[in-house]
Design a protein around this motif. Structure first.
Motif, mmCIF file in Angstrom:
data_model
loop_
_atom_site.group_PDB
_atom_site.id
_atom_site.type_symbol
_atom_site.label_atom_id
_atom_site.label_comp_id
_atom_site.label_asym_id
_atom_site.label_seq_id
_atom_site.Cartn_x
_atom_site.Cartn_y
_atom_site.Cartn_z
ATOM 1 N N THR A 408 38.177 -11.510 -19.993
ATOM 2 C CA THR A 408 38.531 -10.163 -19.547
ATOM 3 C C THR A 408 38.237 -9.136 -20.633
ATOM 4 O O THR A 408 37.751 -8.022 -20.346
ATOM 5 C CB THR A 408 40.022 -10.109 -19.168
ATOM 6 N N ILE A 409 38.493 -9.487 -21.898
ATOM 7 C CA ILE A 409 38.191 -8.578 -23.000
ATOM 8 C C ILE A 409 36.684 -8.335 -23.089
ATOM 9 O O ILE A 409 36.224 -7.196 -23.302
ATOM 10 C CB ILE A 409 38.735 -9.154 -24.321
ATOM 11 N N ILE A 410 35.897 -9.390 -22.908
ATOM 12 C CA ILE A 410 34.438 -9.255 -22.975
ATOM 13 C C ILE A 410 33.953 -8.315 -21.874
ATOM 14 O O ILE A 410 33.118 -7.419 -22.112
ATOM 15 C CB ILE A 410 33.762 -10.628 -22.849
ATOM 16 N N LEU A 411 34.458 -8.491 -20.653
ATOM 17 C CA LEU A 411 34.055 -7.606 -19.557
ATOM 18 C C LEU A 411 34.487 -6.168 -19.823
ATOM 19 O O LEU A 411 33.767 -5.223 -19.480
ATOM 20 C CB LEU A 411 34.634 -8.102 -18.233
ATOM 21 N N THR A 412 35.669 -5.998 -20.417
ATOM 22 C CA THR A 412 36.142 -4.656 -20.729
ATOM 23 C C THR A 412 35.227 -3.979 -21.747
ATOM 24 O O THR A 412 34.872 -2.804 -21.605
ATOM 25 C CB THR A 412 37.574 -4.705 -21.270
ATOM 26 N N VAL A 413 34.814 -4.714 -22.767
ATOM 27 C CA VAL A 413 33.906 -4.168 -23.777
ATOM 28 C C VAL A 413 32.575 -3.771 -23.154
ATOM 29 O O VAL A 413 31.946 -2.773 -23.561
ATOM 30 C CB VAL A 413 33.702 -5.190 -24.913
ATOM 31 N N MET A 414 32.113 -4.520 -22.152
ATOM 32 C CA MET A 414 30.849 -4.201 -21.503
ATOM 33 C C MET A 414 30.884 -2.852 -20.795
ATOM 34 O O MET A 414 29.827 -2.301 -20.447
ATOM 35 C CB MET A 414 30.486 -5.294 -20.499
ATOM 36 N N GLY A 415 32.072 -2.310 -20.595
ATOM 37 C CA GLY A 415 32.166 -0.974 -20.008
ATOM 38 C C GLY A 415 31.577 0.103 -20.905
ATOM 39 O O GLY A 415 31.112 1.146 -20.423
ATOM 40 N N ILE A 416 31.554 -0.132 -22.229
ATOM 41 C CA ILE A 416 31.003 0.857 -23.158
ATOM 42 C C ILE A 416 29.494 0.980 -22.995
ATOM 43 O O ILE A 416 28.980 2.081 -22.757
ATOM 44 C CB ILE A 416 31.396 0.501 -24.606
ATOM 45 N N PRO A 417 28.724 -0.112 -23.117
ATOM 46 C CA PRO A 417 27.269 0.037 -22.914
ATOM 47 C C PRO A 417 26.905 0.427 -21.484
ATOM 48 O O PRO A 417 25.860 1.055 -21.274
ATOM 49 C CB PRO A 417 26.718 -1.350 -23.277
ATOM 50 N N TRP A 418 27.756 0.071 -20.504
ATOM 51 C CA TRP A 418 27.453 0.473 -19.132
ATOM 52 C C TRP A 418 27.510 1.995 -18.984
ATOM 53 O O TRP A 418 26.666 2.597 -18.311
ATOM 54 C CB TRP A 418 28.421 -0.187 -18.156
ATOM 55 N N ALA A 419 28.503 2.629 -19.602
ATOM 56 C CA ALA A 419 28.580 4.097 -19.558
ATOM 57 C C ALA A 419 27.364 4.726 -20.221
ATOM 58 O O ALA A 419 26.869 5.769 -19.776
ATOM 59 C CB ALA A 419 29.868 4.571 -20.237
ATOM 60 N N ILE A 420 26.856 4.078 -21.254
ATOM 61 C CA ILE A 420 25.708 4.634 -21.985
ATOM 62 C C ILE A 420 24.420 4.437 -21.205
ATOM 63 O O ILE A 420 23.555 5.324 -21.171
ATOM 64 C CB ILE A 420 25.624 3.993 -23.385
ATOM 65 N N VAL A 421 24.256 3.289 -20.543
ATOM 66 C CA VAL A 421 23.009 3.030 -19.820
ATOM 67 C C VAL A 421 22.893 3.919 -18.580
ATOM 68 O O VAL A 421 21.785 4.164 -18.087
ATOM 69 C CB VAL A 421 22.899 1.541 -19.438
ATOM 70 N N LEU A 422 24.005 4.415 -18.075
ATOM 71 C CA LEU A 422 23.966 5.367 -16.971
ATOM 72 C C LEU A 422 23.753 6.806 -17.433
ATOM 73 O O LEU A 422 23.541 7.691 -16.597
ATOM 74 C CB LEU A 422 25.268 5.295 -16.159
ATOM 75 N N TRP A 423 23.774 7.010 -18.726
ATOM 76 C CA TRP A 423 23.712 8.367 -19.269
ATOM 77 C C TRP A 423 22.427 8.624 -20.066
ATOM 78 O O TRP A 423 21.606 9.470 -19.692
ATOM 79 C CB TRP A 423 24.950 8.618 -20.142
ATOM 80 N N ILE A 424 22.211 7.891 -21.139
ATOM 81 C CA ILE A 424 21.158 8.230 -22.091
ATOM 82 C C ILE A 424 19.746 8.078 -21.519
ATOM 83 O O ILE A 424 18.911 8.983 -21.696
ATOM 84 C CB ILE A 424 21.334 7.418 -23.392
ATOM 85 N N PRO A 425 19.385 6.977 -20.843
ATOM 86 C CA PRO A 425 18.002 6.889 -20.346
ATOM 87 C C PRO A 425 17.612 8.048 -19.439
ATOM 88 O O PRO A 425 16.495 8.579 -19.544
ATOM 89 C CB PRO A 425 17.991 5.546 -19.596
ATOM 90 N N PHE A 426 18.519 8.458 -18.579
ATOM 91 C CA PHE A 426 18.205 9.571 -17.682
ATOM 92 C C PHE A 426 18.212 10.905 -18.429
ATOM 93 O O PHE A 426 17.500 11.834 -18.053
ATOM 94 C CB PHE A 426 19.193 9.595 -16.517
ATOM 95 N N SER A 427 19.002 10.993 -19.501
ATOM 96 C CA SER A 427 18.941 12.194 -20.338
ATOM 97 C C SER A 427 17.598 12.295 -21.042
ATOM 98 O O SER A 427 17.025 13.390 -21.158
ATOM 99 C CB SER A 427 20.067 12.167 -21.379
ATOM 100 N N LEU A 428 17.069 11.164 -21.500
ATOM 101 C CA LEU A 428 15.764 11.174 -22.167
ATOM 102 C C LEU A 428 14.654 11.539 -21.196
ATOM 103 O O LEU A 428 13.736 12.278 -21.546
ATOM 104 C CB LEU A 428 15.501 9.804 -22.801
ATOM 105 N N VAL A 429 14.740 11.025 -19.962
ATOM 106 C CA VAL A 429 13.765 11.423 -18.949
ATOM 107 C C VAL A 429 13.893 12.916 -18.660
ATOM 108 O O VAL A 429 12.892 13.635 -18.542
ATOM 109 C CB VAL A 429 13.947 10.605 -17.660
ATOM 110 N N GLY A 430 15.123 13.396 -18.561
ATOM 111 C CA GLY A 430 15.338 14.819 -18.313
ATOM 112 C C GLY A 430 14.821 15.680 -19.445
ATOM 113 O O GLY A 430 14.288 16.779 -19.217
ATOM 114 N N GLU A 431 14.971 15.210 -20.673
ATOM 115 C CA GLU A 431 14.420 15.950 -21.813
ATOM 116 C C GLU A 431 12.916 16.134 -21.664
ATOM 117 O O GLU A 431 12.379 17.230 -21.852
ATOM 118 C CB GLU A 431 14.714 15.198 -23.119
#
Length: 544
Positions: A408-431
């Motif tokens: 459960t702790i491992i899955l909880t930690v995976m929430g951090i990179p998941w928030a980033i993968v939904l944000w940064i790649p599309f921000s770079l495309v938008g840039e």
């Protein structure tokens, strides 16, 4: 000609054949009113260069919320489809075919609908008509999935005269067809919504807009899981006589409200129709192929990273809940039948913790990146690399985890990179899209202000043809997002095949053991792919 006449460019131009129409100054990327978002309210040919760079007010918070709230409706509807698929009484082979709806729709629909919307000249705007049509079709397909049993019984009554004859088979057919149709139309809505988010904000607000898009998706995920846990039949019986029907109605209401807010608050300006837009259908396919094979370096380096990053994400998205449930069953042996309800609840609880963590990370990390934007560690590419390393460490640790709490702790930690993968790649495309759009505007402005009026008349037809060809080779936001999505979808096919080999190898080497080792090996493979993606991320090129 007198000296006064020689100083008057207009009289010089009259020596040549007069133009048949006014020159068209249109924005290739966006169909929105320049006076609202990207200029000082003056017509582009008469804007001074100094006015174009610093006076853009950007979007207010309410405008950004109205723009990105559509992603919440899309994510909420995606949650709706997954638990229903698990509850279908169909074979594993057919279930695997149903799972192919996601990658197939992403591979085919998003590039196609992105290319079509880029060239749409509707008076309602180039994105809004596609959102409305695809949204309506998605609602009908959701009803088909939820009421598959009733539709199957009705078809049996019409064909056989008996509602029970072949009703179950008809229900499965209706559910599978509706699920495929929903996935295709929902991918269309998602593609248009993401293109819309790239269309409006200026370059300096792309990061903020995509951060809010990720927050909307993460928040809808948490709310969707919470609504799914509520006994809707008990507390809201008027929604339907089953949990699935109740969730379907809630999902449709949320979907319509969120898309409606975006369509009403985002005002598009119709795009002028050009003479070369009456082309055959195969020109659109050629446009897609040209974009796929000749991506700009800034986008290509990002797509290379995304390919391996999502080879790491798909094992997690497919098998994380099963991994937690298998660990629960292995650590809670029983002489009776396994308590599948408790095991599934353990997996669902871990997924809920992961969703909550992603919401928190989606708020904190972008805010910190904006506050410390000059620090190297808070650069977007550095944050993305760090998230891939976190994902790799978490997934590789699956080999050593033997308790539900640790999983459960491992899955909880995976929430951090998941928030980033939904944000940064599309921000770079938008840039990149915003940078190219502003570069084209400045180039057009410089040509209008600095070029002598007589030079346009002295250009040869060949030079004009070359300039037009260069303009045609530029790709709009919808097309770039569609190709970017191909690099996200293709890993799903590759991961599914490799996971099958890993499971077969695990069964051959340890035939009498439980299923934890096989699932853990698949997750560890995802961790290795995240490591490869982290290496590729260091070569991502940025436009600023």
């Amino acid at each position: 000609m007198t000296d006064a006449d020689q100083k008057t460019p207009l009289l010089q131009q009259q020596q040549h054949k007069p133009p048949v129409s006014r020159p068209k100054y249109r924005r290739r990327r966006s169909s929105f009113d320049p006076s609202t978002y990207h200029s000082t309210g003056q017509s582009l040919p008469y804007v001074k260069p100094s006015q174009l760079e610093t006076t853009d007010p950007g979007l207010g918070l309410l405008q950004i919320l109205g723009l990105t709230i559509c992603m919440a409706g899309v994510q909420f509807t995606c949650i709706y489809g997954t638990p229903y698929l698990l509850s279908l009484d169909i074979s594993k082979e057919l279930t695997a075919l149903v799972w192919l709806a996601g990658p197939l729709s992403g591979l085919l629909v998003q590039p196609l609908i992105g290319a079509l919307s880029d060239k749409c000249t509707s008076r309602f705007g180039k994105r809004r008509p596609f959102i409305i049509v695809a949204g309506i079709l998605t609602c009908f397909s959701m009803l088909g999935v939820a009421y598959a049993k009733e539709i199957g019984q009705f078809a049996s009554r019409i064909v056989h005269g008996d509602p029970d004859t072949a009703a179950h088979t008809n229900a499965i057919i209706v559910a599978v067809v509706s699920f495929y149709f929903m996935d295709f139309t929902l991918n269309g809505v998602q593609a248009i919504c993401r293109a819309l988010i790239l269309d409006i904000p200026p370059l300096w607000q792309q990061e903020l807009a995509n951060a809010w898009s990720a927050r909307m998706s993460n928040a809808a995920q948490v709310i969707g899981y919470f609504v799914g846990f509520i006994d809707l039949v008990k507390y809201a019986p008027w929604l339907g006589d089953s949990q699935m029907k109740g969730f379907c109605i809630v999902a449709i209401v949320v979907f319509i409200i969120t898309l409606g807010i975006t369509c009403l608050t985002v005002h598009e300006k119709p795009v002028e129709r050009e003479d070369d837009q009456d082309l055959s259908w195969y020109h659109t396919l050629a446009y897609i192929w040209r974009a796929f094979t000749t991506l700009p370096k800034e986008v290509q380096t990002l797509c290379n990273t995304q390919f391996f990053a999502w080879m790491g994400w798909f094992p997690f998205l497919f098998y994380s809940t099963q991994w937690v449930s298998d660990i629960y069953f292995a650590t809670h042996p029983s002489d009776d039948n396994r308590n599948w309800t408790e095991g599934t609840r353990a997996g669902s609880f871990a997924l809920l913790c992961y969703s909550i963590c992603s919401v928190i990370a989606g708020v904190v990390i972008p805010a910190a990146a904006a506050r410390f934007e000059k620090a190297r560690f808070f650069r977007l590419d550095t944050i993305y690399t760090t998230s891939l390393l976190i994902s790799a460490a978490a997934l590789l640790s699956a080999w050593f985890i033997r308790s539900v709490s640790a999983a459960t702790i491992i899955l909880t930690v995976m929430g951090i990179p998941w928030a980033i993968v939904l944000w940064i790649p599309f921000s770079l495309v938008g840039e990149y899209v915003s940078f190219e759009d502003e570069r084209r505007q400045k180039l057009l402005l410089n040509e209008t202000v600095n070029t002598p009026s007589s030079s346009s008349s002295s250009e040869s037809p060949r030079q004009l043809e070359e300039d037009q060809q260069k303009q045609k080779e530029e790709f709009d936001a919808g097309m770039i997002l569609g190709v970017h999505n191909i690099y996200i979808v293709l890993p799903q096919f590759v991961t599914s095949a490799i996971a099958g080999f890993i499971f077969a190898a695990a069964d051959a080497t340890t035939p009498n053991s439980d299923e934890v080792s096989g699932v853990a090996s698949v997750l560890a493979f995802g961790g290795l792919m995240s490591l490869v993606a982290a290496g590729f991320s260091r070569f991502i090129l940025r436009v600023k």
